[in-house]
Motif scaffolding. Sequence first.
Motif, PDB file in Angstrom:
ATOM      1  N   ALA A  90       7.203  14.510  22.326  1.00 42.98           N
ATOM      2  CA  ALA A  90       7.141  14.516  20.869  1.00 42.98           C
ATOM      3  C   ALA A  90       8.119  13.456  20.382  1.00 42.98           C
ATOM      4  CB  ALA A  90       7.518  15.892  20.329  1.00 42.98           C
ATOM      5  N   CYS A  91       7.712  12.632  19.428  1.00 45.43           N
ATOM      6  CA  CYS A  91       8.594  11.530  19.027  1.00 45.43           C
ATOM      7  C   CYS A  91       8.396  11.150  17.567  1.00 45.43           C
ATOM      8  CB  CYS A  91       8.367  10.317  19.920  1.00 45.43           C
ATOM      9  SG  CYS A  91       6.713   9.643  19.833  1.00 45.43           S
ATOM     10  N   LEU A  92       9.400  10.500  17.041  1.00 44.49           N
ATOM     11  CA  LEU A  92       9.349  10.003  15.673  1.00 44.49           C
ATOM     12  C   LEU A  92       8.194   9.014  15.516  1.00 44.49           C
ATOM     13  CD1 LEU A  92      13.165   9.277  15.320  1.00 44.49           C
ATOM     14  CD2 LEU A  92      11.939  11.240  14.361  1.00 44.49           C
ATOM     15  N   PRO A  93       7.480   9.054  14.391  1.00 43.68           N
ATOM     16  CA  PRO A  93       6.367   8.112  14.198  1.00 43.68           C
ATOM     17  C   PRO A  93       6.789   6.651  14.317  1.00 43.68           C
ATOM     18  CG  PRO A  93       6.255   9.879  12.591  1.00 43.68           C
ATOM     19  CD  PRO A  93       7.572  10.051  13.306  1.00 43.68           C
ATOM     20  N   PRO A 149       6.365   9.491  -0.073  1.00 51.14           N
ATOM     21  CA  PRO A 149       5.295   9.646   0.927  1.00 51.14           C
ATOM     22  C   PRO A 149       5.843  10.165   2.251  1.00 51.14           C
ATOM     23  CG  PRO A 149       5.967   7.366   0.804  1.00 51.14           C
ATOM     24  CD  PRO A 149       6.735   8.084  -0.270  1.00 51.14           C
ATOM     25  N   MET A 150       4.949  10.683   3.080  1.00 48.44           N
ATOM     26  CA  MET A 150       5.350  11.158   4.402  1.00 48.44           C
ATOM     27  C   MET A 150       5.393  10.021   5.411  1.00 48.44           C
ATOM     28  SD  MET A 150       6.280  13.645   6.353  1.00 48.44           S
ATOM     29  CE  MET A 150       5.890  15.111   5.391  1.00 48.44           C
ATOM     30  N   TYR A 151       4.460   9.080   5.286  1.00 54.75           N
ATOM     31  CA  TYR A 151       4.324   8.060   6.317  1.00 54.75           C
ATOM     32  C   TYR A 151       4.878   6.709   5.866  1.00 54.75           C
ATOM     33  CZ  TYR A 151       1.332  11.545   8.423  1.00 54.75           C
ATOM     34  OH  TYR A 151       0.873  12.704   8.955  1.00 54.75           O
ATOM     35  N   MET A 152       5.434   5.970   6.836  1.00 54.05           N
ATOM     36  CA  MET A 152       6.062   4.685   6.542  1.00 54.05           C
ATOM     37  C   MET A 152       5.051   3.654   6.063  1.00 54.05           C
ATOM     38  SD  MET A 152       8.835   4.378   9.622  1.00 54.05           S
ATOM     39  CE  MET A 152       9.996   5.722   9.950  1.00 54.05           C
ATOM     40  N   MET A 153       3.864   3.661   6.630  1.00 53.40           N
ATOM     41  CA  MET A 153       2.839   2.709   6.203  1.00 53.40           C
ATOM     42  C   MET A 153       2.491   2.906   4.735  1.00 53.40           C
ATOM     43  SD  MET A 153       1.086   0.110   7.123  1.00 53.40           S
ATOM     44  CE  MET A 153       0.985   0.114   8.919  1.00 53.40           C
ATOM     45  N   THR A 154       2.480   4.176   4.297  1.00 53.33           N
ATOM     46  CA  THR A 154       2.216   4.466   2.890  1.00 53.33           C
ATOM     47  C   THR A 154       3.339   3.931   2.018  1.00 53.33           C
ATOM     48  OG1 THR A 154       1.087   6.501   3.583  1.00 53.33           O
ATOM     49  CG2 THR A 154       1.661   6.303   1.259  1.00 53.33           C
ATOM     50  N   ALA A 155       4.584   4.097   2.486  1.00 51.93           N
ATOM     51  CA  ALA A 155       5.732   3.586   1.726  1.00 51.93           C
ATOM     52  C   ALA A 155       5.645   2.076   1.557  1.00 51.93           C
ATOM     53  CB  ALA A 155       7.021   3.980   2.423  1.00 51.93           C
ATOM     54  N   VAL A 156       5.278   1.375   2.634  1.00 53.63           N
ATOM     55  CA  VAL A 156       5.151  -0.084   2.561  1.00 53.63           C
ATOM     56  C   VAL A 156       4.031  -0.474   1.591  1.00 53.63           C
ATOM     57  CG1 VAL A 156       4.551  -2.160   3.864  1.00 53.63           C
ATOM     58  CG2 VAL A 156       6.106  -0.468   4.854  1.00 53.63           C
ATOM     59  N   ALA A 157       2.928   0.276   1.621  1.00 58.34           N
ATOM     60  CA  ALA A 157       1.818  -0.015   0.703  1.00 58.34           C
ATOM     61  C   ALA A 157       2.253   0.170  -0.750  1.00 58.34           C
ATOM     62  CB  ALA A 157       0.628   0.880   1.018  1.00 58.34           C
ATOM     63  N   MET A 158       3.107   1.156  -0.992  1.00 53.98           N
ATOM     64  CA  MET A 158       3.583   1.389  -2.356  1.00 53.98           C
ATOM     65  C   MET A 158       4.535   0.280  -2.806  1.00 53.98           C
ATOM     66  SD  MET A 158       3.996   5.531  -2.443  1.00 53.98           S
ATOM     67  CE  MET A 158       2.532   6.558  -2.574  1.00 53.98           C
ATOM     68  N   LEU A 183      10.928   6.624  -1.183  1.00 51.66           N
ATOM     69  CA  LEU A 183      11.602   7.158   0.002  1.00 51.66           C
ATOM     70  C   LEU A 183      10.703   8.126   0.738  1.00 51.66           C
ATOM     71  CD1 LEU A 183      15.209   7.840  -1.372  1.00 51.66           C
ATOM     72  CD2 LEU A 183      14.336   5.816  -0.172  1.00 51.66           C
ATOM     73  N   THR A 184      10.757   8.061   2.056  1.00 51.54           N
ATOM     74  CA  THR A 184       9.978   9.011   2.854  1.00 51.54           C
ATOM     75  C   THR A 184      10.401  10.435   2.516  1.00 51.54           C
ATOM     76  OG1 THR A 184      11.554   8.714   4.667  1.00 51.54           O
ATOM     77  CG2 THR A 184       9.508   7.437   4.756  1.00 51.54           C
ATOM     78  N   ALA A 185       9.487  11.364   2.730  1.00 52.36           N
ATOM     79  CA  ALA A 185       9.653  12.734   2.250  1.00 52.36           C
ATOM     80  C   ALA A 185      10.869  13.435   2.858  1.00 52.36           C
ATOM     81  CB  ALA A 185       8.391  13.530   2.551  1.00 52.36           C
ATOM     82  N   ALA A 186      11.363  14.423   2.125  1.00 47.99           N
ATOM     83  CA  ALA A 186      12.442  15.269   2.640  1.00 47.99           C
ATOM     84  C   ALA A 186      11.989  15.908   3.951  1.00 47.99           C
ATOM     85  CB  ALA A 186      12.783  16.346   1.610  1.00 47.99           C
ATOM     86  N   GLY A 187      12.902  16.006   4.909  1.00 49.12           N
ATOM     87  CA  GLY A 187      12.556  16.526   6.231  1.00 49.12           C
ATOM     88  C   GLY A 187      12.387  15.438   7.262  1.00 49.12           C
ATOM     89  N   THR A 188      12.261  14.186   6.804  1.00 51.24           N
ATOM     90  CA  THR A 188      12.216  13.075   7.749  1.00 51.24           C
ATOM     91  C   THR A 188      13.641  12.625   8.054  1.00 51.24           C
ATOM     92  OG1 THR A 188      12.070  11.412   5.998  1.00 51.24           O
ATOM     93  CG2 THR A 188       9.995  12.303   6.837  1.00 51.24           C
ATOM     94  N   SER A 202      10.760  -0.165  12.941  1.00 51.37           N
ATOM     95  CA  SER A 202       9.395   0.203  12.573  1.00 51.37           C
ATOM     96  C   SER A 202       8.519  -1.041  12.408  1.00 51.37           C
ATOM     97  CB  SER A 202       9.387   1.034  11.282  1.00 51.37           C
ATOM     98  OG  SER A 202       9.917   0.285  10.213  1.00 51.37           O
ATOM     99  N   ARG A 203       7.357  -0.991  13.011  1.00 49.01           N
ATOM    100  CA  ARG A 203       6.443  -2.126  12.939  1.00 49.01           C
ATOM    101  C   ARG A 203       5.785  -2.261  11.568  1.00 49.01           C
ATOM    102  NH1 ARG A 203       3.406  -2.539  18.849  1.00 49.01           N
ATOM    103  NH2 ARG A 203       5.240  -3.208  19.990  1.00 49.01           N
ATOM    104  N   GLU A 204       5.780  -1.164  10.809  1.00 48.04           N
ATOM    105  CA  GLU A 204       5.156  -1.206   9.493  1.00 48.04           C
ATOM    106  C   GLU A 204       5.759  -2.287   8.599  1.00 48.04           C
ATOM    107  OE1 GLU A 204       4.599   3.020  10.978  1.00 48.04           O
ATOM    108  OE2 GLU A 204       6.135   1.462  11.045  1.00 48.04           O
ATOM    109  N   ILE A 205       7.061  -2.543   8.758  1.00 49.47           N
ATOM    110  CA  ILE A 205       7.716  -3.508   7.866  1.00 49.47           C
ATOM    111  C   ILE A 205       7.376  -4.952   8.231  1.00 49.47           C
ATOM    112  CG2 ILE A 205       9.610  -1.932   7.357  1.00 49.47           C
ATOM    113  CD1 ILE A 205      11.365  -3.404   9.280  1.00 49.47           C
TER     114      ILE A 205
END
Length: 303
Positions: free
Chosen positions: A98-101, A223-232, A195-200, A246-249
């Motif tokens: 199990a790992c961080l996205p 948002p929950m996901y980093m890709m969504t944050a980048v899109a925003m 900012l990514t959601a609380a709990g991350t 993170s590759r999303e950036i």
Amino acid sequence: MDLNLREIRAFIAVAEAGSFTRAALRLHLSQPALTVQIRRLEETLGARLFDRNSRNVALTPVGRELLPVLQKSLREMEHVLLDARALSDGSTGTVRIACLPSFAASLLPDLVRDFRQQVPGAVFDIRDVVASVVNRLVRSEEADLGLTGGEVVDPSLEVLHAGEDRLCVVCPVDHPLARKRRIRLENLVGYPLVLTAAGTSVRAVVDAAFEQAGVAPVLTCEPMYMMTAVAMVRAGLGLTILPGSSREIHAEPSVVARVIDDPRFVRRIALIKKRGRTLPPVTEAFVTALAPALEGTRKGKGK
């Protein structure tokens, strides 16, 4: 009834060779030793398996009935032994992690590819989830390994290796912060943030940094996901703060990432397992392959 593999092999060898002498040569046994093994098997089964005289050896009716059954059983047991040896020497098996996205989408794919080139029999069961779920899956033994973020305070979890990931502010290429050489927390104050959601694990670091500075972030979306944050960010809804690994950036050409030059914006990461549990050999081997990557994050590589 306790059937012995050596005795079953002895019976099949004699039946197939039609001779105790030839069977003994095939099995690299003396003929008296082979005779003892056949006698023990007959005693265990409670039936005579061979009719023999000075000239030939023939299966009894019971022996004829048992031969295909024991041949099949021997093949199955030998396959079990081969599988068990492969599992014990780490040449096969399932790595449950199990790992961080952010890790699952950046370092992990290359590590898995390289590892499977060395261990083709390895299979991966990957759960990419937030840090709190990583810890829960390892604690409940639904995963053998966890790559989690933040401080590991649960006494049931053991840290195998530790590293860190510096956080970056992600902004449009034409944003004033994109031109700054050094960015500090005070440079972020007043800008709307996605900012990514609380709990991350990233959100926990960011919240703690702002709290220590005595200022409140201006939130627009969570948002929950980093890709969504980048899109925003691309849509002009604000800036975001993400791990440098993170590759999303790097996937969106209209935004840039700048490392935040502040020790409070460092996310600790840890490779964990459940305390007191033995890892499968193939998983132990993958831990060895993972360690240099985590050491690289600790030294600030790959940011």
